[in-house]
Design a protein around this motif. Structure first.
Motif, PDB file in Angstrom:
ATOM      1  N   ALA A 101       0.256  -2.385  11.869  1.00  0.00           N
ATOM      2  CA  ALA A 101       0.850  -1.501  10.868  1.00  0.00           C
ATOM      3  C   ALA A 101       2.274  -1.974  10.659  1.00  0.00           C
ATOM      4  O   ALA A 101       2.790  -2.789  11.436  1.00  0.00           O
ATOM      5  N   GLN A 119      -1.437  -1.922   0.533  1.00  0.00           N
ATOM      6  CA  GLN A 119      -2.620  -1.171   0.107  1.00  0.00           C
ATOM      7  C   GLN A 119      -3.836  -2.083  -0.026  1.00  0.00           C
ATOM      8  O   GLN A 119      -4.933  -1.752   0.464  1.00  0.00           O
ATOM      9  N   LYS A 122      -5.212  -3.228   3.254  1.00  0.00           N
ATOM     10  CA  LYS A 122      -5.556  -2.107   4.145  1.00  0.00           C
ATOM     11  C   LYS A 122      -4.745  -2.164   5.433  1.00  0.00           C
ATOM     12  O   LYS A 122      -5.264  -1.986   6.538  1.00  0.00           O
ATOM     13  N   PRO A 124      -1.692  -0.219   7.164  1.00  0.00           N
ATOM     14  CA  PRO A 124      -0.855   0.977   7.035  1.00  0.00           C
ATOM     15  C   PRO A 124       0.631   0.640   7.014  1.00  0.00           C
ATOM     16  O   PRO A 124       1.116  -0.185   7.791  1.00  0.00           O
ATOM     17  N   TYR A 145      -2.820   3.907   1.951  1.00  0.00           N
ATOM     18  CA  TYR A 145      -2.371   3.392   3.251  1.00  0.00           C
ATOM     19  C   TYR A 145      -0.850   3.517   3.383  1.00  0.00           C
ATOM     20  O   TYR A 145      -0.273   2.971   4.315  1.00  0.00           O
ATOM     21  N   LYS A 340      -5.312   3.904   9.939  1.00  0.00           N
ATOM     22  CA  LYS A 340      -5.106   4.895   8.869  1.00  0.00           C
ATOM     23  C   LYS A 340      -5.724   6.230   9.260  1.00  0.00           C
ATOM     24  O   LYS A 340      -5.085   7.294   9.163  1.00  0.00           O
ATOM     25  N   GLU A 344      -3.918   9.971  10.149  1.00  0.00           N
ATOM     26  CA  GLU A 344      -4.293  11.196   9.455  1.00  0.00           C
ATOM     27  C   GLU A 344      -4.813  12.279  10.391  1.00  0.00           C
ATOM     28  O   GLU A 344      -4.994  13.430   9.977  1.00  0.00           O
ATOM     29  N   LYS A 363      -5.478  13.352   5.354  1.00  0.00           N
ATOM     30  CA  LYS A 363      -6.066  12.490   4.336  1.00  0.00           C
ATOM     31  C   LYS A 363      -5.498  12.809   2.954  1.00  0.00           C
ATOM     32  O   LYS A 363      -5.375  11.934   2.093  1.00  0.00           O
ATOM     33  N   LYS A 366       0.445  12.349   2.662  1.00  0.00           N
ATOM     34  CA  LYS A 366       1.004  11.205   3.376  1.00  0.00           C
ATOM     35  C   LYS A 366       2.510  11.335   3.619  1.00  0.00           C
ATOM     36  O   LYS A 366       3.139  10.400   4.090  1.00  0.00           O
TER      37      LYS A 366
END
Length: 402
Positions: A101, A119, A122, A124, A145, A340, A344, A363, A366
């Motif tokens: 990440a 994004q 994928k 984060p 993300y 991700k 969440e 979800k 953010k």
């Protein structure tokens, strides 16, 4: 005694993480690579450097307790220089280097240029500094993300407008730069004023690097403005303050968190006194957690004053939140979709420096910071303190998201 107390608090946080692996095994294992990107050189380094220092402090503490399942955290550091194209190139490098990440971005325009990179891969991204509202609005929340632990301008602007209206200031001049940050901030201020059935008395736009805004200030004065709401991230805030002082125009200057930056306070000097701004963290030891953080930061970096305390504290909390998230991944799957989902659904409460985070992300949401977490700061004697005694009392208890 104070140093011992600080160590006890830090130890308590780490115990809460459940990090019980031996340090030696952590050092022997492959590291968990976490990207970091922000301005370490250029005009925005004032808050890029403390953002990095806060992240490094958290990493050191977490690694001292064993890291993630015996693996240390490793920061992969990139300097975006505050320039969008440079940030884009460095972001692509981070994705190529397969970081788990990324923690990053101080400048809204730099962040916006690079969001697609994270994004589409994928990967984060958690933004601890940049506050432009569009950052977490670009993608539908369930698929996004892009996470954030700084206060977006969509809550900072109404918070400040609420305060100035309560003081009886209804004729507002808005001074905003022409960057993506200034554009988004201007839109948020106009919306916040409209919610109070108000319109700006005057709007001034200017490019970064401007040295003289006296003509725009005279126009705002002629329009009867009672307060100047400035939205720029650099020394232009100080230009506004100095030119206003030179005109002998005694109206207050308010704004978002950049009014707490050295560019403004040191650049405007006595003209900065009394300025008001939204803050998530004021560098006063108002409770044990903040006292421990300030003490640890001062010892590690040998400073008595953090140039931009919010940048340091928010980055520190961000690394801990990311760690809390991945600690919920027991099968060692640190792929982007897995991280991700973990962000969440963070299972533990994190008692942080800027806030008490209980499910900071979902979800559908953010952004970790809500408006109740903000306090009003004021420049007094060349430093930022609480504008209201009740905020200082409120700040004894770290606020949770609403």
């Amino acid at each position: 005694m104070k140093r011992l107390a600080s160590k006890r608090v830090v130890s308590g946080w780490l115990f809460g993480l459940g990090l019980v692996m031996a340090c030696t095994s952590a050092l022997a294992a492959d590291p968990v690579r976490i990207g970091w990107i922000g301005p370490l050189t250029g005009p925005s380094a004032d808050f890029g450097v403390p953002m990095l220092n806060g992240a490094k402090l958290a990493v050191d503490e977490i690694n001292a307790a064993g890291g993630y399942m015996g693996r240390p955290l490793e920061l992969i550091i990139k300097d975006d220089t505050g320039v969008p194209d440079v940030g884009l190139a460095r972001s692509k490098e981070l994705v190529t280097e397969k970081v788990t990440a990324t923690v990053g971005f101080c400048n809204t325009g730099v962040a916006m240029k690079s969001l697609d990179v994270f994004q589409n891969s994928k990967t984060p991204l958690i933004v601890p500094c940049a506050t432009g509202t569009p950052i977490t609005e670009k993608y539908p929340a369930p698929e996004s993300y892009i996470f954030r632990t700084s206060a977006r301008d969509a809550i900072q602007a109404p918070f400040v407008v609420e305060d100035i209206v309560s003081r009886g200031w209804t004729k507002v001049a808005v001074f905003a730069d022409t960057t993506a940050y200034g554009e988004a901030g201007l839109n948020d201020v106009i919306k916040a004023l409209a919610a109070k059935n108000l319109k700006p008395a005057h709007v001034a736009r200017f490019a970064l690097g401007v040295k003289d805004l006296s003509s725009e200030l005279k126009a705002a004065q002629t329009a009867g403005a009672q307060v100047i709401f400035s939205y720029t991230v650099g020394p232009e805030n100080a230009v506004i303050a100095r030119d206003r002082q030179a005109l002998g125009w005694k109206v207050p200057q308010v704004g978002a968190w950049p009014l707490s930056f050295p560019f403004f306070i040191d650049g405007a000097k006595e003209a900065a006194e009394g300025a008001l701004m939204a803050q998530t963290f004021i560098a006063e030891p108002s409770n044990e957690r903040r006292r421990a953080f300030l003490s640890a930061y001062g010892r590690k970096y040998k400073v008595t004053r953090i140039s931009v305390p919010m940048a340091a504290a928010q980055a520190y909390d961000t690394v801990y939140l990311l760690t809390y998230a991945v600690l919920g991944i027991r099968n060692a799957d640190l792929s982007g979709p897995s991280v991700k989902a973990a962000l969440e659904n963070i299972p533990r409460i994190y008692y942080g420096v800027t806030a008490t985070h209980q499910q900071p992300f979902t979800k559908e949401d953010k952004d970790a910071v809500s408006s109740n977490m903000l306090v009003m700061g004021m420049v007094k004697n060349g430093a930022v303190t609480f504008a209201y005694p009740e905020d200082k009392t409120k700040n004894l208890f770290v606020q949770r998201k609403k």
